[in-house]
Structures are given as C-alpha cells and as structure tokens.
Design an enzyme around this catalytic site. Structure first.
Site, PDB file in Angstrom:
ATOM      1  N   ARG A 225       0.850  -1.189   0.000  1.00 51.65           N
ATOM      2  CA  ARG A 225       0.000   0.000   0.000  1.00 51.65           C
ATOM      3  C   ARG A 225       0.887   1.241   0.000  1.00 51.65           C
ATOM      4  O   ARG A 225       2.003   1.225   0.505  1.00 51.65           O
ATOM      5  CB  ARG A 225      -0.916   0.010   1.220  1.00 51.65           C
ATOM      6  N   LYS A 267      -3.574  -1.684   8.143  1.00 55.62           N
ATOM      7  CA  LYS A 267      -5.033  -1.722   8.105  1.00 55.62           C
ATOM      8  C   LYS A 267      -5.606  -2.847   8.946  1.00 55.62           C
ATOM      9  O   LYS A 267      -6.713  -2.753   9.457  1.00 55.62           O
ATOM     10  CB  LYS A 267      -5.515  -1.866   6.657  1.00 55.62           C
ATOM     11  N   HIS A 359      -3.238   2.676  -5.867  1.00 58.15           N
ATOM     12  CA  HIS A 359      -3.873   1.381  -5.643  1.00 58.15           C
ATOM     13  C   HIS A 359      -3.794   0.502  -6.891  1.00 58.15           C
ATOM     14  O   HIS A 359      -3.681  -0.721  -6.782  1.00 58.15           O
ATOM     15  CB  HIS A 359      -5.330   1.553  -5.226  1.00 58.15           C
ATOM     16  N   ARG A 362      -0.566  -1.252  -6.837  1.00 58.74           N
ATOM     17  CA  ARG A 362      -0.612  -2.375  -5.883  1.00 58.74           C
ATOM     18  C   ARG A 362      -1.359  -3.558  -6.505  1.00 58.74           C
ATOM     19  O   ARG A 362      -0.911  -4.705  -6.410  1.00 58.74           O
ATOM     20  CB  ARG A 362      -1.315  -1.914  -4.601  1.00 58.74           C
ATOM     21  N   HIS A 385      -3.690  -9.135   3.265  1.00 55.24           N
ATOM     22  CA  HIS A 385      -5.149  -9.234   3.266  1.00 55.24           C
ATOM     23  C   HIS A 385      -5.618 -10.031   4.474  1.00 55.24           C
ATOM     24  O   HIS A 385      -5.143 -11.137   4.721  1.00 55.24           O
ATOM     25  CB  HIS A 385      -5.637  -9.938   1.989  1.00 55.24           C
ATOM     26  N   TYR A 395      -7.320 -13.740  -8.568  1.00 53.44           N
ATOM     27  CA  TYR A 395      -7.274 -14.968  -9.365  1.00 53.44           C
ATOM     28  C   TYR A 395      -8.497 -15.090 -10.270  1.00 53.44           C
ATOM     29  O   TYR A 395      -8.472 -15.779 -11.281  1.00 53.44           O
ATOM     30  CB  TYR A 395      -7.192 -16.186  -8.431  1.00 53.44           C
TER      31      TYR A 395
END
Length: 414
Positions: A225, A267, A359, A362, A385, A395
């Site tokens: 990030r 986060k 973003h 990323r 994540h 995916y």
C-alpha cells in the site's frame, strides 16, 4: 381442571399467550430474569391482517424467533435498548489494537454522516437490511462517491454490526449483502503487461520523471500500500537478508480539523508482515539510495519517532497518498500527449495509458504475482489481506494474455 384460554376465534392459546379486548395478541416471557412482552394483531402467519393496522410478524412467528434466541443464548435486549451510535462506541472501545488517531478519524467520519441520521438513532435490534440500503441511497443523493459509501460500509457500519452478532446481541447482521449489486463503483483494473512495460519505459527514459523509477518498481514488485511504501525507513529494510518489514504506515489527513502527518498501524493485524525481495526490488532500493545521494535529498522530518524515510520529494519529506497520485496523473498525461502526437505523425492508432493510481500499482503487482503462479496463501500474506476472499478476486480476473498462457500449460494433456 382449569379451562384452557382461547382467542376470539375459539383457538386454544399457549402458555404465555393472551388476547386483549381490542383483538391484539401478546406473549409474555422471561429472558435473563427480565419479564418481556411482544405483540401482534395476528396469532398465526395465515391470519389476515386487520384493516388499517401495520403489518407485522404473527405472534407465533415471533415466539419461534424468541425460542431460538433463548436456546442459542442470543440476548437482544441491549440491541433494542441502545441506538447504532452507542453500538458503534462499544465496537470502537473493543478494538484495543486500533490507534487513538484511527479511532478519532473513525469518530469524525461517523459524526459527519451517521450520528444524526435516522440510522444512527435506530436500535440495531429493530434494524432491517432496507434501512441500511436506504441510508446508503441517501448518501449517494448527497453527492458522496460510491467509493466513500463503500468505505462507510466496510470500515464503520458493517464491523459495528458484526461486533453485535459476535457478542450475541443480534442473531444476524442486517448490513450483510447491502452493497451486493452495487455496481456504480469504478472497478480498479491492473495494468496489462504491455501497459506496465510502456509506463515504466516512459518513466525510465524521461528526464523529468526518471527519479520516480525505483519507487515505482518497488511499489509494483512488493504490491504494498502507498502508506506502507511512503512510511518505509531504512531501518525497515534488511538488504543482506533481502527482507522488508512492514509494521506501520504513514498517513496524512485531517485530525480534529487539522491536516496532520502521523504513523498508524497497518489496516489489519495481517498487515504486519515481512516481504522477501526479488533481485529487481533489491536493485531498486540500491538505486533509490544512490539517487538520494546524487540529488542531495536527506530525510529531515521525524514522525511519531520514525525517521530516515526512504522515498523523499523535492522538499525532503515523505510522499503522501494524494501527492503521489498527482505525480502518477502527470506522468500518464505527459505520456498520452506525446503518444498522440507520435501516432498522428506515424498515422497509426495511439497506445494510450489508462488512469493509474497508487492502488492500481498495488493491484498490478498482485496480479503479476498471481500470473506467475504464486500460492494464494503466500500471496495473501504478501498483500496483508485479512480476508482470503479479497486475494481470490485477483485470481478471478482473467485477461486474454493470461488465459492463453494458462491454456498452454495443458497443451499435451490429451
């Protein structure tokens, strides 16, 4: 033997059931030592609703829900006694690992649009999915972007109600699925391999933008990030072990009405991670260090005890999210203008770059890793994540180039 109580239609009433003189039914029960009563104009679900009366569940349907709650230990009393604002405060107090600055930011956002709204003043125990969807529609009418509405859902309202469910105050989360089919949000697509090549080649060969090349290579190569990248210090990078330690992020935003640069936690808990370096990423770090020496850039600020930041702008300060997005915008605009002129001169269709943000870089890095066949659990860890479903979406994205490469893997199966 006492005669069994019956309603006005001659139906036998169960223990705890009564019918008033005006025809309304009531059911009395005890939960945690407290006497409670629910009401309905209908005894059974098949009964006709009296004219002029608000439609509601029948008494027996309500009894069934109460019985399930009692059996499962669900105590809805508190969820009916307090409003969503108070539940939100309970949720925030439970988040011990959230920094005080993040909590202050969340409270500010809540006060801005939720606190005085009908939803904020409503008891969670009485809340329906439609109430939350109506609230989101109102935010949209006020001019809030779809991305902002999703932020309110994912970071504030949804987790508050998940907290209520997890603590047996609600049986189900009324916010679940409220944004399903909410397709107005702009989808962030990763750059294709060709777009990535064009973008990096332009930066590399530009006398104006080549200073950003190492940072861009590291952003794509690590899929971090922007706050994690801009917050990196040389202490976080182990060149010998080829490891990058991510345990904080740099944030620049308003706190108590004043724009502030501060260090925050990642986060989520899974955001604390160690990422290995590829040779290209390691070389990019070495080039960044040489670049700062060549340009005379030296980290001059200290933020919450962190100093010696790696990526510095012309004022020797770390980049902010907005600031670096502006850099990316200028690069794309400059490239597209030059490419349009070349294409016109050469009488061909221009190869233009799409909008590129922090973003998107990323997402591009994550997509390249997925295309390379990286194990999804490893990729989830690298991305930080908390939910594997987020990683799985990468995916799920298949472009023509990726599809052809995957098909070649099974060329000799039959």
């Amino acid at each position: 033997m006492a005669e069994k109580r019956k309603d006005s239609k001659g139906r036998v009433l169960k223990e705890g059931e009564f019918q008033r003189k005006n025809g309304k039914y009531e059911y009395k029960y005890t939960q945690n030592g407290e006497r409670k009563t629910v009401y309905s104009w209908r005894l059974l679900a098949t009964d006709k609703n009296p004219e002029g009366k608000k439609y509601d569940l029948s008494l027996r349907e309500k009894e069934k829900e109460i019985s399930r709650d009692l059996d499962d230990g669900i105590n809805t009393t508190l969820a009916h006694q307090i409003n969503l604002n108070e539940m939100f405060e309970m949720y925030l107090r439970s988040k011990k690992k959230l920094s005080s600055k993040t909590k202050a930011k969340y409270r500010q956002l809540w006060k801005l649009h939720v606190a005085e709204s009908p939803l904020g003043l409503m008891a969670p125990g009485k809340m329906k999915k439609a109430n939350i969807q109506h609230f989101y529609a109102g935010l949209s009418d006020e001019g809030l972007s779809d991305t902002t509405i999703r932020m309110y859902h994912n970071n504030l309202i949804q987790p508050t109600l998940v907290y209520a469910v997890d603590n047996d105050l609600l049986r189900k989360n009324p916010a679940k699925g409220c944004l399903d089919g909410y397709t107005d949000c702009k989808k962030r697509n990763a750059l294709t391999r060709e777009e990535q090549r064009i973008f990096l080649d332009f930066v590399k060969n530009s006398k104006y933008y080549n200073v950003y090349l190492p940072m861009l290579q590291i952003m794509i190569g690590t899929a971090c990030r922007i706050g994690e990248i801009s917050g990196l210090t040389w202490e976080d990078v182990d060149m010998k072990k080829r490891e990058i330690h991510i345990n904080h992020q740099l944030v620049y935003e308003k706190v108590d009405g004043k724009a502030t640069l501060y260090i925050d936690t990642p986060k989520s808990e899974s955001g604390n991670r160690t990422i290995g370096m590829t040779s290209q990423v390691r070389n990019a770090f070495l080039e960044q260090k040489a670049l700062c020496i060549r340009l005379g850039r030296r980290s001059v600020v200290e933020v919450d005890g962190y100093k010696d930041f790696i990526f510095l702008n012309n004022w020797n300060r770390p980049y902010t999210t907005t600031g670096f997005n502006a850099v990316l915008g200028r690069i794309v605009t400059h490239y597209n203008k030059e490419e349009q002129k070349k294409a016109e001169k050469e009488k061909r269709k221009p190869l233009l770059l799409p909008h590129i943000s922090n973003h998107i870089l990323r997402h591009t890095g994550c997509t390249r890793m997925a295309e390379a066949g990286m194990d999804i659990k490893v990729l989830q860890t690298i991305m930080g994540h908390s939910d594997p479903a987020i990683t799985l979406k990468v995916y799920d994205h298949v472009d023509n180039e990726r599809m052809k490469n995957e098909v070649l893997k099974v060329e000799y199966v039959v």
